[in-house]
Enzyme design. Sequence first.
Site, mmCIF file in Angstrom:
data_model
loop_
_atom_site.group_PDB
_atom_site.id
_atom_site.type_symbol
_atom_site.label_atom_id
_atom_site.label_comp_id
_atom_site.label_asym_id
_atom_site.label_seq_id
_atom_site.Cartn_x
_atom_site.Cartn_y
_atom_site.Cartn_z
ATOM 1 N N ASN A 30 9.405 3.967 3.427
ATOM 2 C CA ASN A 30 9.330 3.511 4.816
ATOM 3 C C ASN A 30 10.652 2.881 5.218
ATOM 4 O OD1 ASN A 30 6.529 3.024 3.447
ATOM 5 N ND2 ASN A 30 6.124 3.281 5.614
ATOM 6 N N ARG A 63 0.841 -1.210 0.000
ATOM 7 C CA ARG A 63 0.000 0.000 0.000
ATOM 8 C C ARG A 63 0.877 1.263 0.000
ATOM 9 N NH1 ARG A 63 -0.617 4.725 2.366
ATOM 10 N NH2 ARG A 63 -0.247 3.770 4.405
ATOM 11 N N ASP A 64 1.529 1.539 1.104
ATOM 12 C CA ASP A 64 2.318 2.777 1.207
ATOM 13 C C ASP A 64 3.426 2.782 0.149
ATOM 14 O OD1 ASP A 64 3.192 5.185 2.179
ATOM 15 O OD2 ASP A 64 3.511 4.517 4.226
ATOM 16 N N HIS A 124 9.242 6.647 8.279
ATOM 17 C CA HIS A 124 9.905 6.733 6.965
ATOM 18 C C HIS A 124 11.369 7.073 7.207
ATOM 19 C CE1 HIS A 124 6.527 6.610 3.974
ATOM 20 N NE2 HIS A 124 5.874 6.620 5.115
ATOM 21 N N HIS A 158 5.081 3.971 12.749
ATOM 22 C CA HIS A 158 5.262 3.940 11.290
ATOM 23 C C HIS A 158 6.300 5.019 10.946
ATOM 24 C CE1 HIS A 158 3.306 3.895 7.107
ATOM 25 N NE2 HIS A 158 3.882 5.092 7.085
ATOM 26 N N CYS A 167 5.255 9.265 -0.432
ATOM 27 C CA CYS A 167 3.840 9.615 -0.318
ATOM 28 C C CYS A 167 3.550 10.662 -1.374
ATOM 29 C CB CYS A 167 3.496 10.140 1.073
ATOM 30 S SG CYS A 167 1.789 10.712 1.158
HETATM 31 N N1 COA Z 1 -13.116 4.801 -3.092
HETATM 32 C C1 COA Z 1 -13.361 4.984 -4.406
HETATM 33 N N2 COA Z 1 -13.938 6.100 -4.931
HETATM 34 C C2 COA Z 1 -14.290 7.053 -4.045
HETATM 35 C C3 COA Z 1 -14.078 6.919 -2.679
HETATM 36 C C4 COA Z 1 -13.474 5.741 -2.213
HETATM 37 N N3 COA Z 1 -13.211 5.549 -0.909
HETATM 38 N N4 COA Z 1 -14.537 8.028 -2.067
HETATM 39 C C5 COA Z 1 -15.024 8.847 -3.015
HETATM 40 N N5 COA Z 1 -14.855 8.251 -4.217
HETATM 41 C C6 COA Z 1 -15.230 8.787 -5.531
HETATM 42 C C7 COA Z 1 -16.632 9.346 -5.560
HETATM 43 O O1 COA Z 1 -17.543 8.328 -5.834
HETATM 44 C C8 COA Z 1 -16.531 10.356 -6.667
HETATM 45 O O2 COA Z 1 -16.525 9.679 -7.904
HETATM 46 P P1 COA Z 1 -17.064 10.376 -9.262
HETATM 47 O O3 COA Z 1 -16.155 11.553 -9.512
HETATM 48 O O4 COA Z 1 -16.919 9.299 -10.283
HETATM 49 O O5 COA Z 1 -18.458 10.776 -8.944
HETATM 50 C C9 COA Z 1 -15.125 10.936 -6.476
HETATM 51 O O6 COA Z 1 -14.388 9.920 -5.795
HETATM 52 C C10 COA Z 1 -15.118 12.210 -5.675
HETATM 53 O O7 COA Z 1 -15.836 12.006 -4.460
HETATM 54 P P2 COA Z 1 -15.770 13.037 -3.257
HETATM 55 O O8 COA Z 1 -16.506 12.467 -2.110
HETATM 56 O O9 COA Z 1 -16.192 14.410 -3.766
HETATM 57 O O10 COA Z 1 -14.253 13.003 -2.891
HETATM 58 P P3 COA Z 1 -13.139 14.121 -3.019
HETATM 59 O O11 COA Z 1 -12.912 14.509 -4.421
HETATM 60 O O12 COA Z 1 -13.400 15.154 -1.997
HETATM 61 O O13 COA Z 1 -11.859 13.223 -2.587
HETATM 62 C C11 COA Z 1 -11.164 11.291 -1.356
HETATM 63 C C12 COA Z 1 -11.816 12.644 -1.300
HETATM 64 C C13 COA Z 1 -10.938 10.874 0.092
HETATM 65 C C14 COA Z 1 -12.059 10.297 -2.036
HETATM 66 C C15 COA Z 1 -9.839 11.378 -2.154
HETATM 67 O O14 COA Z 1 -9.136 12.533 -1.774
HETATM 68 C C16 COA Z 1 -8.960 10.164 -1.903
HETATM 69 O O15 COA Z 1 -9.268 9.060 -2.295
HETATM 70 N N6 COA Z 1 -7.832 10.338 -1.210
HETATM 71 C C17 COA Z 1 -6.962 9.257 -0.838
HETATM 72 C C18 COA Z 1 -5.582 9.731 -0.729
HETATM 73 C C19 COA Z 1 -4.659 8.621 -0.296
HETATM 74 O O16 COA Z 1 -4.845 7.469 -0.566
HETATM 75 N N7 COA Z 1 -3.596 9.021 0.396
HETATM 76 C C20 COA Z 1 -2.586 8.135 0.834
HETATM 77 C C21 COA Z 1 -2.968 7.302 1.969
HETATM 78 S S1 COA Z 1 -3.172 8.166 3.479
HETATM 79 ZN ZN ZN Z 2 3.804 6.231 5.303
#
Ligand code: COA
Ligand code: ZN
Length: 314
Positions: A252, A18-19, A212, A210, A243
Amino acid sequence: MMVPAVSDSVTINEVGPRDGLQSQGKTLSPGQRLDLIERLVGAGLRHVEAGSFVSPKAVPQMAGTDEVFHGLPAKDQVRYAALVPNMKGYELAVAAGARVVNVVLSVTETMNYENIRRTVDESATDFEGILERASAEGVAAQAYLAVAFECPFEGPVNPEVVRHYADRMTAAGAQKIIIADTIGAANPKGVQAVLEAVGAVVPVSRIACHFHDTRGMALANVLASLNYGVREFDASIGGLGGCPFSPGATGNVATEDVALMLDAMGYDTGIDPLALVPVVRHAQALTGTELGGKSFQWLARQHDGQQGGEPNGC
Ligand code: COA
Ligand code: ZN
């Protein structure tokens, strides 16, 4: 005061799938990700973060995590976790068979917004909902506190802030609090300070760390946490990682370095450090990234010597 008996066994939680993979330029197929996980499990890892259920627009490298979960090997013996950023992610994870979910709360506003587009308080409230639902549904849930030492946007973090969110997440049902040095800026003294702050509200048996290795201090930070009583550490094979949302973060702490140090100190991790050598090489071939922790060259010589190759003495 009773001093709690400290266990000699230490858990290494592999987060490379994942990370590690989320920040690679090359996106692996679910099949390639599963192949890496199979090899990690084959080398003795019993805790693996297998992927995240996040927006594929935000992190294309994690698209298809449902497929990964459906194909996971040795499910009875290995604890596989899924990272979820919101309730939608929780529901997708559970539908794919995840029994352990991780929420990640960055404790500074800019970092949390960069990562998941919410204020810290909005995410904390969302995560309380997820943690409570998980407990009701018999799903184990854990909370990461990211940028717990320093934020790439806002600078040093006050340990009291970390304590506040540790308390909040524990009260909502987080089985573990994972203190995360997302950008690799911690040092052993700072680790001690954060552990003392969090340790005031969460028993040490429920704290994991955790780190890095951006500034080369990750192993020293593992040792500081170990001395405090922490017995669970995240690590990624070959130091894979970074990240995409925190500028300057590198991988990490390497799984093989943590496994070797703990083994040399007499802790039981259930992992033979030499068995990790072929997995590091495989991860390197898969990602096209040069990998290997500080001990890798030495481990590789021991491993290849055992396999009948020429141990390289220089
Ligand atoms: N899994 C898959 N799709 C998701 C989702 C999830 N958990 N949460 C939201 N979505 C989709 C929505 O369905 C929407 O899809 P569409 O554009 O096709 O309609 C789109 O993402 C936007 O949804 P919204 O609720 O407005 O989210 P956002 O644009 O505010 O983004 C997150 C928020 C959390 C979904 C996004 O920033 C994200 O996935 N971040 C993860 C970052 C990450 O993994 N960081 C590293 C680990 S900590
Ligand atoms: Zn990390």
